[in-house]
Write a protein that holds these residues in place. Sequence first.
Motif: not given
Length: 471
Positions: A410-422
């Motif tokens: 879940x950490x990894x998925x949340x981080x990737x979503x954050x990265x895409x938005x950024x």
Amino acid sequence: MDLGRSSVKLFLMQAGRSILLFLAVIYFARQLGASELGSLFLFQALLGLLTIPADLGVRGALEKRLSEGDHREGMLGSALALKLVLLGVVAVSIVLARSYVNRYIGFELAFILVVALITFELSSFFVQALRGELRVGETAVIRFAIRFIWVGLGVVLVTFGYGVIEIAAGFALAGAITAVWGYARCNTAIGRPSLEHARSLLEYAKFHAVSSTGGRIYQWMDVAIIGFFLSQEYVSTYEVAWQVTLLVLLVSKSIGWSIFPQVSQWDAEGELDKVEWAVSKAIAFALFFSLPALIGGTLFASEILGFLFGPEYVFGAAVLVILLVEKVFQSFDDIIESALRGLDRPDLAAITTVITAGLNLVLNPVLVVTVGFVGAAIATTVVGLISVALHTHYLSRLMTIEFPYRIVGWYALSSLVMGAILVGIRSAVPITSVGSLLAVIGVGAAIYGVLAVSIPRIRNEVIVPAIRVLV
């Protein structure tokens, strides 16, 4: 000892120390220039590496023996006697080799290096004595103080036109003040040294010396090798990138320091189930920050170095990204290695250190010569991966390691979503200043926080327990 509250105190201390140093490095980078800053880092690198022969595992052995509760006064007196002998030998060696030391650093700093080594080691000695008394949380103020005093003196001196020599002297003074402070806080009196207690300390120290050597080599060997083959400008740029990535380890370092004496006590009481529970929870907490930091740091590496430290440091962006990968491994390794030592198996940690230190000593010069200073980051990352693999292998032979796969997923998925938005935000709003960079970083942190809170498993097993400890 309250494990959770001790971890919080150490986290706040480590956060304060890291932020202070981070801000100081930014200021020094802008005021001193890359070459002079590189000499300051080489002074610190030599100081860090010289603590290896000046300690040889004595501090770690003292912490372990004091945590066991037997013959504390005699153990403290014997450990101090061993420490003073080692410091004397190293100090004489530095004085004899002072011309080479001064030439390597680029300034006349050999004698200040001797004083700084003595004061820094005595400060660390009494801090670890407090840990051995299971008063880990109380060490937070002292560890923060040594950084605060040094940074404060350094900023004042640089502001008034002084340079590397005076900053180094300030570090020695900070060590002296906190050494006295740490001694005054110890409940254990300094007893009469004895051969029996010295043998007991050396029995543990001979293994811990090897494992603690790995930490010093990990922290300073790459800088020292860059300084040998390349110019001070490369040294300063590499260390600036390194300081940025150290912010990732705030949580894992704090937890690792806290669980060692507690695991040692549980091991002595035969409560292995508590150790297994604590290690699993510690891993979940430690990786909460390192994965999103990797994504965010990769996206904005050039901006972080350019806007915060200066355009002359932008060429270290690749180093910053590689070291962020390494910090993910290190945040996990901090927990595993502390648990292994707490279970009274410094021999297994020592085996890991022999292997990884040997690889580090080979890979760093080879890759620095062939690839450049990026090679030092690659070598450190490879060694970090091997270290965590070996520590995990050895610890799994002593206990069951319940790795929180789902939570980390879940950490990894949340981080990737954050990265895409950024990425989308950066394309719409270019980063043109320190303010806009900090704003984007804040937005990324908020996005990751919202995503983490929305996931029940992270909320229930990581965030809510953390809030309970805080309140």
